[in-house]
Structures are given as structure tokens and as C-alpha cells.
Scaffold this active site. Structure first.
Site: not given
Length: 537
Positions: A16, A107-108, A271, A273, A275-276, A357, A370, A490
Site C-alpha cells: 500500500r 481496504s478502508h 468498507d 473493498d 471485507d469489514r 477480529e 473476511k 494500541r
């Protein structure tokens, strides 16, 4: 090409970078060629190509098609308009017994001329390439001095059909049909249709991302959902200038709708792509950790899972809510490092059926990614059978299993040296932590998480620091990302509450003893200079 590019190390989700980086002469070609050079036996095989429709998607697809022809692939399957959600791409790879696939997505992350782009390679099981392949790809990027590309006109991506160019068959396929048919084998569409036709209102926010066409076909055309409640359903190259991340910040419009006086019965979002997922009932946000547990507990209500589950898997930072479901069902429970690729071995070996997850990803053994819409449809199937509201299902689950209060605090852009110092000091303290009283909590044990894959025997170490307290509370510390902007710390906090009368506390209030323990044990303020997290989810 004149030289290799030193910055092409793929992560869990591929490479990315910002669009202008991929637009550098030879940059995209060098990475795709490095993927192909790292694979053996591609001659005459099938390659799936698709993306999430973000800026630069179409251009890279044309490049990838020409390079696939020059490198000896016999057939390419590409989504119409260049569109293919990540779970749909996984399904196409599996259904067509393809050698693998290129998924063009970040992705997101935001999209646009100066925003993010990504290229990911998935293997023949439909899942993300394992580390041995991504390491080989990176090694090749460091020495590559040429790429192979055929010379033919652009393929018309907007017209389905089979074309021939460069000695290779190119099949442009409807990106939705195969995936929709798979969903109909898993879920009781008749029951969901009956629920919707009876007045049950479903809202879905596609966030101007890839799932818009999927939502129109499945939710609206096949299930009868009101099209006026399917928002932002046209994929845009810049996602309408928004951040296609289905959380309470970026899907605020949906959240406000679902918490308002005239809320629909059920709300969801996906999202960039596909997958979320985000799940919100009327007046109830369902955390991803809780959603995983509730889907697993009720999956048998859907035709595709009526035989029961083989097991459940979750990433280590995800709450232990699903563990209690696995224990009651008498099935295996697997705790893996963060990264969907770790579920692949378990799914392929038949060791788990549902996995998830805390970062809004859930899925099952129907694909090896996912799958946001899958989660939405399973929720709708459960609602259609139980004929309860989402809030009632959540409360019934908490009454049966207890409520696991859960939150993640992110401290972004910390000086990398300070973040590493915090983690090292915390781990050094572990030998003397057991039995220590921290406020109202008592430390039971602490460790650095290592994962021993039960299928291939591989070991992944240093996957995060865990502190367990008597009574079931837990703290997890992980560093995510390093670079010019520093590191992100995190901190994951959870506490199990079995007392139903205490299930209506505000999350941060319920977790206050664990939040206090995080500061006491890790010295976050001392090491980072931060008085509060950047983001709380």
C-alpha cells in the site's frame, strides 16, 4: 527498467502506497513482475483480477492483464468495470480453481489522486499470500531488472464476455452474480424476504465503495430491502471524498439514524473493498467482538451452518466473548495473531468454521477472506428466524454468557523510540507482576503472546503483551506501524461482567479499573507524554 524500488515490502494486506508512488514509471510493473517471478507453475493457469474501484484501479488492471499474458497465464477473470470485492475475489479464485488473484485495494483507506492504492496477491485457496510468498516477493523486488508486458489494446472492462489478446483468454465477468449465488446457498433468503416484506426496515451504507452493486443485487433485488435505505451505493474513485471505514466516526450518518426516533430496525455498513462490517440495531451498536460471539452462537439458524460449527477462531486482541460460546458448544477455540492469513490454515484443515477480529472483520469457511456482507446476511437470517430485535438478541446473549465490556485506545504518532521503550519496560516487569494489586484488580499472569499453528507447526512470536487479572479482566498492548510518523500504541481493555443488573454501564466507566491499571503498569503518560488516547473505539 532502470533500477529496483527499495520500498516494495508487502505487509499482511499487500503493498500500500500513495497513488503518485504507484504512478512512478515502472513502479507498478516492478511489483507485479516480482509477484509473478515468485510463483512457480503459472504457465497456462487462471488468474483473477479485480479491485475496489478506487482511483487508478482501471489503469493498473490493464497493466496487470498485459503482464499476465506476457508471463504465460492462460486465462484472466476480471470483474466488470474493474470491480470485485475482496470476498467475491476469494470466491472466484476458489470456484474457478484459479492459480491465484490480484486484488487492487487499500481496504478502508481513503481513495483519490493523492490518496492510497494497494496491490495484494491471494493464493489458490482464495486467501492472502502467506509470509513465505510475500518474503519471496520482497526479495525479488530488491533485485528485479526487467518486467514482461504484452502489447495490445485496452480491454473493454465494461462489457462482459470472453476476449482474446496476447495469446490469453480474458473473461470479463459480472462481479456480483457468483457471490450472490453463494450467499443463497448459505442463508434462508425466503425467511429474510418474509421478514422484510412484513415491515422490517433494513438500512445499509455502502460508503460509495465496492459493496454498492452487491447491496443493490442482494439486499434490494433479491431480498426486497427498500432502495431508499441503501445509501451511497455508487462506487466512486474517491469514495465521495469520505473515508470508507465502517466505524462510528466515518459511518456517523448511519449511527445517528439508528439512534434516532424514527430508526430502521437494523443498520449495517461495509468498507472500501467489502471485507469489514458495522452492525447497529435500533438503539444498539454491536461491537465486532460481540458480533463474532453472537453470530457463532446463532449460526445454526442459517441453512449453511445448521450442522454446527467445527470451531471458532479470533485474533488475540479480540475479546474473549466468543471463547464462552465455544466452551458451551463444545468446539475448538483458536486464538491467533492479528492478520486474516492466520485463519487460513485452520479453515483449510477444518479446524474452525467462523472467525473474526476486533477491527470489524468476520467471516467463515465459505471463502478465505473476511466478508462484510456475509456478516450482514447472517445477522438478517438470525433476526428472521428469532423474530426479535437486534437489541433483544444482544441482551439475551449477555444474559446467557455475561457481557464482556471491551474497548481499544490508540495512541497515534508516538516517537518510535519512546514506544519501544514503553513496551520493553513493560515486558521486563512481567516476572514480578503475578499477584500484584493494581487498584481493585489483582494480576494473575502476564506474557508475550506466541502463536503455535496447530496445522503446520509454525511459531509466530512477539505478537503483543498480555496481562490477565483475576476475575477475567485483560489488558493487551501492541505496536502497530512504524515510520516517519512514528508508531501507534494500541491498548485493548476488557472486563467480563456476569451480573445482568450491571449490563447497562457505559463502556469506559465499566472499564475504568482496567484503564487505570494500563496507566499504572505501563506508564503511558511517562513514556509518551500523552494524557489521553488519540482515538477510542
Amino acid at each position: 527498467m532502470r533500477h529496483p524500488f527499495p520500498d516494495q515490502k508487502p505487509g499482511t494486506s499487500g503493498l500500500r502506497k500513495k497513488v503518485p508512488v504507484f504512478q512512478e514509471p515502472g513502479y507498478t510493473e516492478a511489483f507485479i513482475q516480482s509477484i509473478f517471478d515468485s510463483l512457480e507453475g503459472i504457465e497456462g493457469k487462471t488468474l483473477v483480477i479485480g479491485g475496489d474501484g478506487r482511483f487508478y484501479n482501471r489503469e493498473v488492471i490493464q497493466t496487470a492483464i498485459r503482464m499476465a499474458a506476457a508471463n504465460g497465464f492462460g486465462r484472466v477473470l476480471v470483474g466488470q468495470g474493474g470491480i470485485l470485492s475482496t470476498p467475491a475475489a476469494s470466491h472466484l479464485i476458489r470456484k474457478n480453481k484459479a492459480f491465484g488473484g490480484l486484488i487492487l485495494s487499500a481496504s478502508h483507506n481513503p481513495g483519490g489522486p493523492t490518496e492510497d492504492f494497494g496491490i495484494k496477491y491471494n493464493i489458490s485457496n482464495g486467501g492472502p499470500a502467506p509470509e513465505k510468498i510475500t518474503e519471496a516477493m520482497y526479495a525479488r523486488t530488491q533485485t528485479i531488472d526487467r518486467y514482461l508486458i504484452a502489447d495490445f489494446d485496452d480491454v473493454d472492462l465494461d462489457q462482459t464476455g470472453v476476449f482474446e489478446a496476447g495469446g490469453m483468454a480474458i473473461e470479463v465477468v459480472d462481479p456480483v452474480t457468483d457471490y450472490a449465488e453463494l450467499m443463497e446457498t448459505l442463508f434462508d433468503f425466503d425467511a429474510i424476504r418474509a421478514l422484510v416484506s412484513g415491515g422490517f426496515m433494513v438500512a445499509f451504507d455502502a460508503m460509495h465503495a465496492v459493496t454498492g452493486p452487491y447491496a443493490r443485487e442482494i439486499l434490494v433485488r433479491r431480498l426486497g430491502v427498500d432502495p431508499a435505505l441503501v445509501f451511497n451505493a455508487t462506487p466512486l474513485e474517491d469514495f465521495g471524498g469520505h473515508h470508507p471505514d465502517p466505524n462510528l466516526v466515518h459511518a456517523r450518518m448511519l449511527y445517528d439514524l439508528m439512534m434516532g426516533p424514527d430508526a430502521p430496525d437494523f443498520g449495517a455498513a461495509s468498507d472500501g473493498d467489502g471485507d469489514r462490517n458495522l452492525i447497529i440495531g435500533r438503539n444498539i451498536f454491536v461491537t465486532p467482538s460481540d458480533s463474532l460471539a453472537m453470530l457463532a452462537a446463532n449460526a445454526h439458524l442459517a441453512p449453511g451452518y445448521k450442522g454446527g460449527l467445527k470451531g471458532i477462531a479470533r485474533s488475540m486482541p479480540t475479546s474473549g466473548a466468543a471463547d464462552r460460546v465455544a466452551a458451551k458448544l463444545g468446539v475448538e477455540m483458536h486464538e491467533t495473531p492479528t492478520g486474516w492469513k492466520f485463519f487460513g490454515n485452520l479453515l483449510d484443515a477444518g479446524r474452525c468454521t467462523i472467525c473474526g477480529e476486533e477491527s470489524a472483520g468476520t467471516g467463515s469457511d465459505h471463502v478465505r477472506e473476511k466478508d462484510g456482507l456475509w456478516a450482514v446476511l447472517l445477522w438478517l437470517n438470525i433476526l428472521a428466524v428469532r423474530r426479535q430485535s437486534a437489541l433483544e438478541i444482544v441482551r439475551d446473549h449477555w444474559a446467557e454468557y455475561g457481557r464482556t465490556y471491551y474497548s481499544r485506545h490508540d495512541y497515534e504518532a508516538i516517537e518510535t523510540e519512546n514506544a519501544n521503550r514503553l513496551m520493553a519496560a513493560l515486558e521486563d516487569s512481567f516476572g514480578s507482576l503475578a499477584g500484584r494489586q493494581v487498584g481493585s484488580l489483582t494480576v494473575e499472569k502476564a506474557d508475550s503472546f506466541s502463536y503455535h499453528d496447530p496445522v503446520d507447526g509454525s511459531v509466530s512470536r512477539n505478537q503483543g503483551l498480555r496481562i490477565f487479572f483475576e476475575g477475567g479482566a485483560r489488558l493487551v498492548f501492541r505496536l502497530s506501524g512504524t515510520g516517519t510518523s512514528g508508531a501507534t500504541l494500541r491498548v485493548y481493555m476488557e472486563r467480563h461482567e456476569p451480573d445482568v443488573s450491571r449490563h447497562d454501564q457505559e463502556t469506559q466507566t465499566a472499564l475504568a479499573p482496567v484503564i487505570e491499571a494500563a496507566e499504572t503498569l505501563a506508564g503511558i503518560r511517562k513514556h509518551t507524554g500523552r494524557d489521553a488516547p488519540t482515538v477510542i473505539t
